[in-house]
Design a protein around this motif. Structure first.
Motif, PDB file in Angstrom:
ATOM      1  N   MET A   1      -9.748 -18.948 -18.048  1.00 15.65           N
ATOM      2  CA  MET A   1      -8.619 -18.531 -17.229  1.00 15.65           C
ATOM      3  C   MET A   1      -8.543 -17.003 -17.182  1.00 15.65           C
ATOM      4  SD  MET A   1      -5.081 -20.687 -17.194  1.00 15.65           S
ATOM      5  CE  MET A   1      -4.146 -19.907 -18.481  1.00 15.65           C
ATOM      6  N   GLY A   2      -8.423 -16.452 -15.991  1.00 19.33           N
ATOM      7  CA  GLY A   2      -8.368 -15.000 -15.825  1.00 19.33           C
ATOM      8  C   GLY A   2      -6.955 -14.479 -16.012  1.00 19.33           C
ATOM      9  N   HIS A   3      -6.808 -13.205 -15.787  1.00 20.42           N
ATOM     10  CA  HIS A   3      -5.499 -12.575 -15.867  1.00 20.42           C
ATOM     11  C   HIS A   3      -4.642 -13.029 -14.700  1.00 20.42           C
ATOM     12  CE1 HIS A   3      -6.595  -9.942 -19.124  1.00 20.42           C
ATOM     13  NE2 HIS A   3      -7.688  -9.568 -18.470  1.00 20.42           N
ATOM     14  N   PRO A   4      -3.334 -13.192 -14.931  1.00 19.04           N
ATOM     15  CA  PRO A   4      -2.469 -13.551 -13.802  1.00 19.04           C
ATOM     16  C   PRO A   4      -2.448 -12.432 -12.767  1.00 19.04           C
ATOM     17  CG  PRO A   4      -1.187 -13.261 -15.840  1.00 19.04           C
ATOM     18  CD  PRO A   4      -2.621 -13.051 -16.178  1.00 19.04           C
ATOM     19  N   LYS A   5      -2.390 -12.814 -11.516  1.00 25.57           N
ATOM     20  CA  LYS A   5      -2.365 -11.830 -10.428  1.00 25.57           C
ATOM     21  C   LYS A   5      -0.974 -11.825  -9.797  1.00 25.57           C
ATOM     22  CE  LYS A   5      -6.762 -10.712 -10.423  1.00 25.57           C
ATOM     23  NZ  LYS A   5      -7.086  -9.828 -11.491  1.00 25.57           N
ATOM     24  N   HIS A   6      -0.302 -10.716  -9.931  1.00 28.94           N
ATOM     25  CA  HIS A   6       1.022 -10.535  -9.342  1.00 28.94           C
ATOM     26  C   HIS A   6       1.029  -9.252  -8.536  1.00 28.94           C
ATOM     27  CE1 HIS A   6       2.782 -13.670 -11.852  1.00 28.94           C
ATOM     28  NE2 HIS A   6       2.163 -13.125 -12.876  1.00 28.94           N
ATOM     29  N   ILE A   7       1.860  -9.231  -7.526  1.00 23.28           N
ATOM     30  CA  ILE A   7       2.088  -8.004  -6.774  1.00 23.28           C
ATOM     31  C   ILE A   7       3.423  -7.449  -7.271  1.00 23.28           C
ATOM     32  CG2 ILE A   7       2.520  -7.007  -4.494  1.00 23.28           C
ATOM     33  CD1 ILE A   7       0.935  -9.484  -3.394  1.00 23.28           C
ATOM     34  N   ILE A   8       3.469  -6.158  -7.528  1.00 21.87           N
ATOM     35  CA  ILE A   8       4.728  -5.522  -7.903  1.00 21.87           C
ATOM     36  C   ILE A   8       5.155  -4.626  -6.750  1.00 21.87           C
ATOM     37  CG2 ILE A   8       5.937  -4.012  -9.525  1.00 21.87           C
ATOM     38  CD1 ILE A   8       3.883  -4.900 -11.638  1.00 21.87           C
ATOM     39  N   THR A  58       9.849   7.177   5.452  1.00 24.67           N
ATOM     40  CA  THR A  58      11.027   7.718   6.145  1.00 24.67           C
ATOM     41  C   THR A  58      11.146   9.234   6.134  1.00 24.67           C
ATOM     42  OG1 THR A  58      12.484   7.667   4.212  1.00 24.67           O
ATOM     43  CG2 THR A  58      12.313   5.623   5.504  1.00 24.67           C
ATOM     44  N   GLY A  59      10.357   9.915   5.293  1.00 27.13           N
ATOM     45  CA  GLY A  59      10.488  11.366   5.173  1.00 27.13           C
ATOM     46  C   GLY A  59      11.617  11.803   4.256  1.00 27.13           C
ATOM     47  N   ILE A  60      12.360  10.850   3.722  1.00 25.40           N
ATOM     48  CA  ILE A  60      13.513  11.158   2.859  1.00 25.40           C
ATOM     49  C   ILE A  60      13.072  11.272   1.401  1.00 25.40           C
ATOM     50  CG2 ILE A  60      15.742  10.265   2.014  1.00 25.40           C
ATOM     51  CD1 ILE A  60      15.856  11.307   4.914  1.00 25.40           C
ATOM     52  N   LEU A  61      13.545  12.313   0.732  1.00 26.56           N
ATOM     53  CA  LEU A  61      13.293  12.512  -0.701  1.00 26.56           C
ATOM     54  C   LEU A  61      14.473  11.930  -1.468  1.00 26.56           C
ATOM     55  CD1 LEU A  61      12.134  16.233  -0.527  1.00 26.56           C
ATOM     56  CD2 LEU A  61      10.696  14.188  -0.549  1.00 26.56           C
ATOM     57  N   ILE A  62      14.164  11.184  -2.533  1.00 23.30           N
ATOM     58  CA  ILE A  62      15.235  10.523  -3.289  1.00 23.30           C
ATOM     59  C   ILE A  62      15.153  10.829  -4.770  1.00 23.30           C
ATOM     60  CG2 ILE A  62      15.373   8.611  -1.638  1.00 23.30           C
ATOM     61  CD1 ILE A  62      13.969   6.916  -3.956  1.00 23.30           C
ATOM     62  N   SER A  63      16.266  10.554  -5.446  1.00 25.11           N
ATOM     63  CA  SER A  63      16.322  10.603  -6.892  1.00 25.11           C
ATOM     64  C   SER A  63      16.788   9.229  -7.375  1.00 25.11           C
ATOM     65  CB  SER A  63      17.312  11.682  -7.338  1.00 25.11           C
ATOM     66  OG  SER A  63      17.445  11.662  -8.735  1.00 25.11           O
ATOM     67  N   PRO A  64      15.871   8.444  -7.992  1.00 28.86           N
ATOM     68  CA  PRO A  64      16.278   7.137  -8.499  1.00 28.86           C
ATOM     69  C   PRO A  64      17.283   7.286  -9.639  1.00 28.86           C
ATOM     70  CG  PRO A  64      13.887   7.333  -8.440  1.00 28.86           C
ATOM     71  CD  PRO A  64      14.455   8.695  -8.226  1.00 28.86           C
ATOM     72  N   ILE A  65      18.284   6.414  -9.646  1.00 26.17           N
ATOM     73  CA  ILE A  65      19.326   6.460 -10.680  1.00 26.17           C
ATOM     74  C   ILE A  65      19.022   5.427 -11.753  1.00 26.17           C
ATOM     75  CG2 ILE A  65      21.809   6.141 -11.100  1.00 26.17           C
ATOM     76  CD1 ILE A  65      22.065   6.959  -8.000  1.00 26.17           C
ATOM     77  N   GLY A  66      18.598   4.260 -11.341  1.00 26.22           N
ATOM     78  CA  GLY A  66      18.266   3.185 -12.271  1.00 26.22           C
ATOM     79  C   GLY A  66      18.052   1.901 -11.503  1.00 26.22           C
ATOM     80  N   ILE A  67      17.753   0.835 -12.225  1.00 26.19           N
ATOM     81  CA  ILE A  67      17.445  -0.459 -11.616  1.00 26.19           C
ATOM     82  C   ILE A  67      18.717  -1.290 -11.482  1.00 26.19           C
ATOM     83  CG2 ILE A  67      16.215  -2.638 -12.013  1.00 26.19           C
ATOM     84  CD1 ILE A  67      14.017  -0.893 -13.374  1.00 26.19           C
ATOM     85  N   THR A  68      18.892  -1.917 -10.315  1.00 26.44           N
ATOM     86  CA  THR A  68      20.054  -2.789 -10.106  1.00 26.44           C
ATOM     87  C   THR A  68      19.666  -4.258 -10.123  1.00 26.44           C
ATOM     88  OG1 THR A  68      19.812  -2.614  -7.713  1.00 26.44           O
ATOM     89  CG2 THR A  68      21.342  -1.084  -8.776  1.00 26.44           C
ATOM     90  N   GLY A  69      18.377  -4.561 -10.019  1.00 24.76           N
ATOM     91  CA  GLY A  69      17.966  -5.960 -10.050  1.00 24.76           C
ATOM     92  C   GLY A  69      16.468  -6.126 -10.031  1.00 24.76           C
ATOM     93  N   VAL A  70      16.026  -7.302 -10.497  1.00 23.02           N
ATOM     94  CA  VAL A  70      14.619  -7.679 -10.498  1.00 23.02           C
ATOM     95  C   VAL A  70      14.549  -9.060  -9.861  1.00 23.02           C
ATOM     96  CG1 VAL A  70      12.593  -8.163 -11.937  1.00 23.02           C
ATOM     97  CG2 VAL A  70      14.196  -6.341 -12.596  1.00 23.02           C
ATOM     98  N   TYR A  71      13.662  -9.229  -8.877  1.00 21.54           N
ATOM     99  CA  TYR A  71      13.618 -10.452  -8.077  1.00 21.54           C
ATOM    100  C   TYR A  71      12.183 -10.949  -7.990  1.00 21.54           C
ATOM    101  CZ  TYR A  71      18.054  -8.356  -6.914  1.00 21.54           C
ATOM    102  OH  TYR A  71      19.290  -7.772  -7.017  1.00 21.54           O
ATOM    103  N   TYR A  72      11.997 -12.275  -7.900  1.00 19.54           N
ATOM    104  CA  TYR A  72      10.649 -12.827  -7.849  1.00 19.54           C
ATOM    105  C   TYR A  72      10.495 -13.773  -6.667  1.00 19.54           C
ATOM    106  CZ  TYR A  72       6.137 -14.469  -9.435  1.00 19.54           C
ATOM    107  OH  TYR A  72       4.796 -14.737  -9.508  1.00 19.54           O
ATOM    108  N   ASN A  73       9.429 -13.590  -5.907  1.00 20.35           N
ATOM    109  CA  ASN A  73       9.080 -14.442  -4.773  1.00 20.35           C
ATOM    110  C   ASN A  73       7.904 -15.307  -5.213  1.00 20.35           C
ATOM    111  OD1 ASN A  73       7.704 -15.426  -2.478  1.00 20.35           O
ATOM    112  ND2 ASN A  73       8.351 -13.700  -1.213  1.00 20.35           N
ATOM    113  N   THR A  74       8.147 -16.610  -5.425  1.00 14.33           N
ATOM    114  CA  THR A  74       7.095 -17.505  -5.929  1.00 14.33           C
ATOM    115  C   THR A  74       6.020 -17.777  -4.885  1.00 14.33           C
ATOM    116  OG1 THR A  74       8.369 -19.471  -5.306  1.00 14.33           O
ATOM    117  CG2 THR A  74       8.639 -18.652  -7.563  1.00 14.33           C
ATOM    118  N   THR A  75       6.358 -17.682  -3.609  1.00 11.18           N
ATOM    119  CA  THR A  75       5.386 -17.931  -2.545  1.00 11.18           C
ATOM    120  C   THR A  75       4.292 -16.873  -2.547  1.00 11.18           C
ATOM    121  OG1 THR A  75       7.205 -18.806  -1.232  1.00 11.18           O
ATOM    122  CG2 THR A  75       5.161 -18.379  -0.068  1.00 11.18           C
ATOM    123  N   LYS A  76       4.673 -15.626  -2.782  1.00 14.10           N
ATOM    124  CA  LYS A  76       3.709 -14.520  -2.725  1.00 14.10           C
ATOM    125  C   LYS A  76       3.365 -13.926  -4.090  1.00 14.10           C
ATOM    126  CE  LYS A  76       4.927 -13.169   1.937  1.00 14.10           C
ATOM    127  NZ  LYS A  76       5.440 -12.142   2.825  1.00 14.10           N
TER     128      LYS A  76
END
Length: 153
Positions: A1-8, A58-76
């Motif tokens: 069995m190989g390594h799991p393949k996920h897209i982030i 978009t050409g917009i520069l941002i400053s990330p503040i933090g994470i608000t959620g983590v979501y998983y799509n089982t189809t992809k």
């Protein structure tokens, strides 16, 4: 069995000084507006990826503040990490190969259905809008241990 393949993937609920949210329409999902973002490259820190993707699209520069959620799509096999972020500069100009339209929109729970038509995008955007705090995010190098970056309130 190989390594799991996920897209982030990463995206961000980006607001400007007027409290308007940066939303985009892509060519392949032109039925809905959505927060901008994209895939994380191998070895790329998530906070750097979200800044890069949003600037590219978009050409917009941002400053990330933090994470608000983590979501998983089982189809992809797609793990999506959503940040809260604020505008720090740049000028709204779309990358026409990827983005059909981009705009700052005064988004509310009352008008969100007018813009965001896909339920999974709507739920994560509402999570961002309602977030009272963020989940801390750290980037590390190991051997030797070196904290590269940390986001938290």
């Amino acid at each position: 069995m190989g390594h799991p393949k996920h897209i982030i993937a990463v995206s961000a609920y980006v607001t400007n000084e007027n409290g308007e949210a940066l939303l985009v329409k892509t060519h392949w999902r032109s039925d809905t507006w959505e927060p901008p973002g994209g895939q994380v490259e191998e070895g790329e820190a998530l906070d750097e990826a979200v800044c890069r993707e949003i600037e590219e699209e978009t050409g917009i520069l941002i400053s990330p503040i933090g994470i608000t959620g983590v979501y998983y799509n089982t189809t992809k096999n797609l793990l999506s990490v959503v940040f809260n972020a604020s505008v720090t500069g740049g000028e709204l100009k779309i990358q026409p190969e990827e983005i059909k339209e981009a705009a700052f929109i005064k988004l509310t729970e009352e008008n969100i259905d007018t813009y965001i038509t896909r339920p999974h995008m709507k739920s994560r955007t509402i999570d961002c809008m309602k977030a009272k705090s963020v989940i801390p995010y750290e980037t590390w190098e190991v051997e030797p241990y070196n904290l590269v970056g940390r986001l938290s309130e």
